[in-house]
Design a protein around this motif. Sequence first.
Motif, short mmCIF file in Angstrom:
data_model
loop_
_atom_site.label_atom_id
_atom_site.label_comp_id
_atom_site.label_asym_id
_atom_site.label_seq_id
_atom_site.Cartn_x
_atom_site.Cartn_y
_atom_site.Cartn_z
N SER A 21 0.82 -1.21 0.00
CA SER A 21 0.00 0.00 0.00
C SER A 21 0.85 1.26 0.00
N GLY A 22 2.07 1.16 0.51
CA GLY A 22 2.97 2.30 0.56
C GLY A 22 2.66 3.31 1.64
N GLU A 23 1.72 2.99 2.54
CA GLU A 23 1.29 3.98 3.53
C GLU A 23 1.45 3.51 4.97
N TYR A 24 2.14 2.39 5.17
CA TYR A 24 2.31 1.88 6.52
C TYR A 24 3.78 1.50 6.77
N ASP A 25 4.25 1.90 7.93
CA ASP A 25 5.58 1.51 8.41
C ASP A 25 5.38 0.30 9.33
N VAL A 26 5.85 -0.88 8.91
CA VAL A 26 5.50 -2.13 9.55
C VAL A 26 6.69 -2.73 10.30
N THR A 27 6.43 -3.16 11.52
CA THR A 27 7.37 -3.98 12.29
C THR A 27 6.73 -5.35 12.47
N LEU A 28 7.49 -6.40 12.17
CA LEU A 28 7.00 -7.77 12.29
C LEU A 28 7.83 -8.48 13.36
N ALA A 29 7.17 -8.98 14.41
CA ALA A 29 7.89 -9.54 15.55
C ALA A 29 7.48 -10.98 15.82
N ASP A 30 8.47 -11.79 16.22
CA ASP A 30 8.22 -13.19 16.56
C ASP A 30 9.42 -13.68 17.35
N SER A 31 9.24 -14.78 18.07
CA SER A 31 10.36 -15.38 18.81
C SER A 31 11.02 -16.48 18.00
N ASN A 32 10.46 -16.83 16.85
CA ASN A 32 10.99 -17.89 16.00
C ASN A 32 11.92 -17.30 14.96
N GLY A 33 13.21 -17.47 15.17
CA GLY A 33 14.20 -16.89 14.27
C GLY A 33 14.09 -17.41 12.85
N HIS A 34 13.74 -18.70 12.70
CA HIS A 34 13.62 -19.28 11.36
C HIS A 34 12.49 -18.61 10.58
N MET A 35 11.35 -18.37 11.25
CA MET A 35 10.24 -17.72 10.57
C MET A 35 10.60 -16.29 10.17
N LEU A 36 11.34 -15.61 11.02
CA LEU A 36 11.77 -14.25 10.69
C LEU A 36 12.71 -14.25 9.49
N GLU A 37 13.57 -15.27 9.39
CA GLU A 37 14.46 -15.38 8.23
C GLU A 37 13.67 -15.54 6.94
N ILE A 38 12.60 -16.33 6.99
CA ILE A 38 11.75 -16.49 5.82
C ILE A 38 11.11 -15.16 5.44
N CYS A 39 10.61 -14.44 6.43
CA CYS A 39 9.95 -13.15 6.17
C CYS A 39 10.93 -12.10 5.66
N ALA A 40 12.20 -12.24 6.01
CA ALA A 40 13.20 -11.27 5.56
C ALA A 40 13.29 -11.22 4.03
N LYS A 41 12.95 -12.33 3.37
CA LYS A 41 13.01 -12.38 1.91
C LYS A 41 11.99 -11.45 1.27
N ASP A 42 10.94 -11.11 2.00
CA ASP A 42 9.90 -10.24 1.45
C ASP A 42 10.27 -8.77 1.49
N ASN A 43 11.22 -8.40 2.37
CA ASN A 43 11.62 -7.01 2.53
C ASN A 43 10.40 -6.11 2.76
N ALA A 44 9.48 -6.60 3.62
CA ALA A 44 8.22 -5.90 3.83
C ALA A 44 8.13 -5.20 5.17
N ALA A 45 9.05 -5.51 6.10
CA ALA A 45 8.90 -4.98 7.46
C ALA A 45 10.24 -4.98 8.18
N THR A 46 10.31 -4.18 9.22
CA THR A 46 11.42 -4.28 10.17
C THR A 46 11.18 -5.49 11.04
N LEU A 47 12.14 -6.39 11.15
CA LEU A 47 11.96 -7.65 11.86
C LEU A 47 12.57 -7.57 13.25
N VAL A 48 11.82 -8.06 14.24
CA VAL A 48 12.27 -8.02 15.63
C VAL A 48 12.03 -9.39 16.27
#
Length: 358
Positions: A23-50
């Motif tokens: 949408s181009g109108e939201y600054d998104v942070t995506l958080a989880d305790s599962n490092g593997h899932m965060l690594e998968i999400c990193a490929k999307d370059n859609a959010a700051t990962l925590v």
Amino acid sequence: MKKVLILGAGKIGRMAAVMLRESGEYDVTLADSNGHMLEICAKDNAATLVNVDVTNEAALTEIANGHDAILSTCPFYLNVAIARVARTVGASYFDVTEDVETTRAIREIAQDAAGAFVPQCGLAPGFISIAAHDLFKRFDTVQNLRLRVGALPQNPTNRLKYNLTWSTDGLINEYLNPCEAIHKGKRIEVLPLEGYERFTLDGTEYEAFNTSGGVGALCDMLEGKVDNLDYKTVRYPGHQEILKILIEDLGLGKRPDLMKEIFEKSLPITSQDVIVIFADAIGLRDGELCEENFIRKVHGTAIGGKNWSAIQITTSAGLCAVMDMVLTGKLAGKGYLRQEQVALDDFLTNRFGRYYAS
């Protein structure tokens, strides 16, 4: 630009992050305790990962500070604590839970809150309540309101005729817990896996049976206003009979953890799915007995250059659309808001809700 915190980097959280990024109108942070899932999400370059343990309320509060909205795509049993954090930091709160008791607890937390608290924003509960309420408003009096929703593989190959498409915890929860309905104007509880029926839609035969949570808060609002209301999950014929063998005859209903382990080891995940939505109302209009229905079949599609499953798209679209309507002022209110307060036309014309429009 609004700041949004998404908790849970699974299928729905990941999809929601991509939708909001597109949408181009939201600054998104995506958080989880599962490092593997965060690594998968990193490929999307859609959010700051925590990386954060969402059960640590102090740590979560620190991360949540400064966000306009918190979207939980976590299992239902984590949502009460997350809602408390949202209230503490003054953020609006949204989730996709199907659990009735969790929703009731969040409703209590939402009292006098600074932000909007909108649980059950997915497909069912969620969008199906919006569509059902729209049908309800078209009649002078409603006799029967039937809601049917299913997330199904397009090409089933096993005897259950089912593949995992969403949360296994949520799936088992809806198969085991009592289900809300309205009978003769009064709210009642009915047993899961009962109320069996079969129907045909576009030449495909389906079965449907009672499951928990999909009706959302509709029974609260429509008790005394409709004669009969029920919600049933849609499956291919044969699924319910095998479920009853597993849950009742073999006793897996008393061992949900074992049931989850079996399902996740035996039922493959598929992205080739289809969402079946059927809502039907019969009632009086200007003295005449009339019937109207709302039907959708939603398939997966490409968003942001990648293919996504239908259940990811519909659940995330429901979550993002309602949040977007709240944060842009299209849906006004503070504290607890119900899905039925969302106008169907407003939802379908929303930039995220449009995925349901065709």
